[in-house]
Enzyme design. Structure first.
Site: not given
Length: 556
Positions: A50, A112-113, A162, A469
Site C-alpha cells: 500500500e 478485525f482489521q 463497508k 547520509m
C-alpha cells in the site's frame, strides 16, 4: 436510478476525470473494487504494498499537476498509507486517498482489521472524512477533490465503512462546492504589491528565494520574467528545483544545508530577499539569527500560516505566487544591476561545486554524466539520502515538474513507486530514478508493479554498501563512530534485475559510465544500473548544526 455507494464513488471519480487509481484490495474495500471492475474509463494499478500506492499517486500528481488517487483496505492497508500521506502533506501534493473501513456497527469494537484511520491521519491531511451518511458521498468526494487541489494543495482522506459502500442511493453529482470557512486567497493585496515593487526598485542587491509554491502554482514563467526584469539571481529550495532553469546565468542553485556556497553567500550579502512559495524551513535557514542578516524580507505564500512562522518578515503577502507575480510584473521596469551580478559571478568563481576524481567512481560524476545523456530532458525521481543531494547539486533541471522527490518528510523508499506513478502520468517522458542501495531495498518489491505496468524507467543505484547520509552524519557528529550504517549483506542487483526480467548492468569505473550509460538511457524499456561508488564520499558543502549558512565547510 438507484445505485450502490461504491458504484456512485466510481462515477464520482469519472466526473472528476480521474484516469488512474493506484491501490491494493482487501475485504473492507471490496465493494469499491467490485464497482471498479465495471468501469471502462479508470485504470487501476495494482501495487505490491500500500505504501507503493500512495507514493505512486504522489509521483503522478507531481509531474501532472493533477490530483493523485489511491485506495486501500482497512486496518493495515490504511496504516500502510500513512507515511505516504504525511509525505504528500509535507510537500503540498494534491492527493485523494480512499480507505475501506469496518461496518459502522462495528466501529469502536476492535473488529478485525479496524483502526481509526480518520484520527490517525488528522495531523497529516489537509482534511479528512469518515462517511457515515451514504447520501453525502457524492458531495464529500466533490469537496475532497476541491480541497486537495486548491489553495495550498495537500492530501485528503475519505474513509468508507463497508456497509456504507453497500448502501443504495439515488446518484447526483454536485456541480459546485460550498465550504464555509474555506476560501483561499489568490489575489494579493494591491497596496502590498505596490510596496513590494517600490522595495525592488530601491534595492541594490536583491535575491529571489523560490520554493515549491512556484512549481505548484505553475509560476515558472513569471519567475523567469521577474528575475530577468529586475536582474536578480535566483536560488531554489530543494522542492523549488526545476522551477527555474538550471543553466540560466541568474541561477544560484539550491541554498541551505547542502546548498552551493555562492547561493548561501548571496543570501548573506543581499539587501532584499524575495521569498516566493517557500517555507523558510530549517534546512534552508540553519542558524536563523545568521540568515539574510542585511535583508529586508518579502514573503509571498498562499498559506498564511507559513508567513512569519520561522523568520521575521518585513512585507508579508498572502496569495498565489502566479497570480501575485502577474500583478507585480507590470509595475516593474528593466533594471541594470551589473555591480551586483558581477559580485555573484565572483562568488561562483571563488566557490564552485567540486569533487575529487581520485579514489574510485564518484557519484557526482555519474549525475553529471546523466545530465549529459538527457540534457535535462527527463523526469528525474530520487529517494532520500546522499544521492538526492548530489542530484540537487549536479543535475540541471530545465522544466517545472521534472523533479520527483521527497522533500519535507525525507522518506526513503519513495523513489521507485513515485517513478512508476510519474511514468504513468507522463508516458511519453523519459523517466530516470536515482536511488541508493539503502533506499531501493525499502520498496524494491514495486519492481513487479513496474514490469506489470510496462513502465520503462531507468533505475540508477549509487551503491556505496552503506546508509551514506547517516554515515556522513556519524562522521561529523559522532566522531566517526559508525553504528549500523554499513551493510554486511548486500543483494546482487544485477541478479535482482534478471529475476524481474529487467536488463541489469554493473558500472565500476568512469570509463564504463561514459561508454555505457548513454546507451542504457536511450535503450527502450526498463533497466537497473548498479553503480559501485566510493564508499567514503560525502555531500559537500555542508553547514554544521548551529552554524549560519555562510559558514558551510568542505567535507569531501
Amino acid at each position: 436510478m438507484e445505485i450502490t455507494v461504491a458504484e456512485a464513488l466510481i462515477r464520482c471519480l469519472e466526473k472528476e476525470n480521474v484516469e488512474v487509481v493506484f491501490g491494493y484490495p482487501g475485504g473492507a474495500i471490496l465493494p469499491v473494487y467490485d464497482a471498479l471492475y465495471h468501469s471502462s474509463r479508470i485504470r487501476h494499478v495494482l501495487v505490491r504494498h500500500e505504501q507503493g500506492a500512495v507514493h505512486a499517486a504522489d509521483g503522478y500528481a507531481r509531474v501532472t499537476g493533477r490530483v493523485g488517487v489511491c485506495m486501500a483496505t482497512s486496518g493495515p492497508g490504511a496504516t500502510n498509507l500513512v507515511t505516504g500521506i504525511a509525505n504528500a502533506y509535507m510537500d503540498s501534493i494534491p492527493l485523494v486517498v480512499f480507505t475501506g473501513q469496518v461496518p459502522t456497527s462495528q466501529i469502536g469494537t476492535d473488529a478485525f482489521q479496524e483502526v481509526d484511520i480518520f484520527g490517525i491521519t488528522m495531523p497529516v491531511t489537509k482534511h479528512n472524512y469518515l462517511v457515515k451518511d451514504p447520501q453525502r458521498l457524492p458531495a464529500i468526494v466533490k469537496n475532497a477533490f476541491h480541497i486537495a487541489s486548491t489553495g495550498r494543495p495537500g492530501p485528503v482522506l475519505v474513509d468508507l465503512p463497508k456497509d456504507v459502500t453497500q448502501s443504495v442511493i439515488s446518484f447526483k453529482y454536485p456541480g459546485t462546492v460550498k465550504l464555509r470557512g474555506y476560501k483561499p486567497t489568490y489575489r494579493g493585496h494591491p497596496a502590498k504589491i505596490g510596496e513590494i515593487a517600490e522595495l525592488i526598485r530601491k534595492s541594490k542587491r536583491p535575491v529571489i528565494y523560490a520554493g515549491g509554491g512556484v512549481v505548484a502554482s505553475d509560476a515558472a514563467g513569471e519567475l523567469l520574467q521577474l528575475a530577468e526584469t529586475i536582474s536578480a539571481p535566483v536560488t531554489n529550495t530543494f522542492m523549488g528545483l526545476a522551477g527555474f532553469p538550471g543553466d540560466h546565468p541568474l541561477f544560484l542553485g539550491m541554498l541551505g544545508l547542502h546548498g552551493t556556497r555562492y547561493a548561501n553567500l548571496a543570501i548573506t550579502e543581499c539587501d532584499l530577499l524575495i521569498g516566493l512559495g517557500a517555507r523558510f524551513d530549517d534546512r534552508v535557514t540553519m542558524n536563523i539569527n545568521a540568515f539574510a542578516p542585511q535583508a529586508t524580507v518579502i514573503h509571498i505564500d498562499i498559506d498564511p500560516a507559513e508567513i512569519g512562522k520561522i523568520v521575521n518578515v518585513h512585507v508579508p503577502l498572502v496569495g498565489d505566487v502566479k497570480t501575485v507575480l502577474q500583478s507585480l510584473l507590470p509595475q516593474l521596469e528593466k533594471t541594470d544591476r551589473s555591480a551586483w551580478l558581477a559580485r555573484i559571478r565572483e562568488l561562483k568563481e571563488q566557490h564552485p561545486l567540486s569533487y575529487s576524481r581520485e579514489g574510485g567512481l564518484k557519484p557526482q560524476f555519474i549525475i553529471e554524466q546523466l545530465w549529459s545523456c538527457t540534457r535535462g530532458n527527463a523526469l528525474v525521481a530520487t529517494d532520500v539520502g546522499q544521492h538526492q543531494m548530489w542530484v540537487a547539486q549536479y543535475y540541471r533541471f530545465k522544466e517545472p515538474r521534472t523533479l520527483v522527490s521527497s522533500g519535507g518528510l525525507g522518506c526513503m523508499g519513495f523513489g521507485l513507486p513515485a517513478a512508476i506513478g510519474a511514468s504513468i502520468g507522463r508516458p511519453d517522458a523519459k523517466v530516470v530514478l536515482v536511488t541508493g542501495d539503502g533506499s531501493i531495498q525499502m520498496t524494491m518489491q514495486e519492481l513487479g508493479t513496474m514490469i506489470e505496468q510496462g513502465v520503462p524507467a531507468k533505475i540508477i543505484i549509487l551503491n556505496n554498501h552503506a546508509l551514506g547520509m547517516v554515515r556522513q552524519l556519524q562522521e561529523f557528529y559522532c566522531e566517526g563512530r559508525y553504528m549500523s550504517v554499513n551493510f554486511r549483506f548486500h543483494p546482487d542487483f544485477e541478479a535482482l534485475a534478471k529475476a524481474y526480467g529487467i536488463p541489469g548492468h554493473t558500472l565500476r569505473t568512469e570509463e564504463e559510465v561514459t561508454s555505457r550509460l548513454p546507451g542504457i538511457i536511450e535503450a527502450p524499456g526498463a533497466a537497473i544500473v548498479n553503480c559501485l561508488v566510493a564508499a567514503e564520499e560525502n555531500v559537500s558543502p555542508m553547514v554544521l548544526a548551529g552554524k549560519g549558512i555562510h559558514e558551510a565547510i568542505d567535507c569531501s
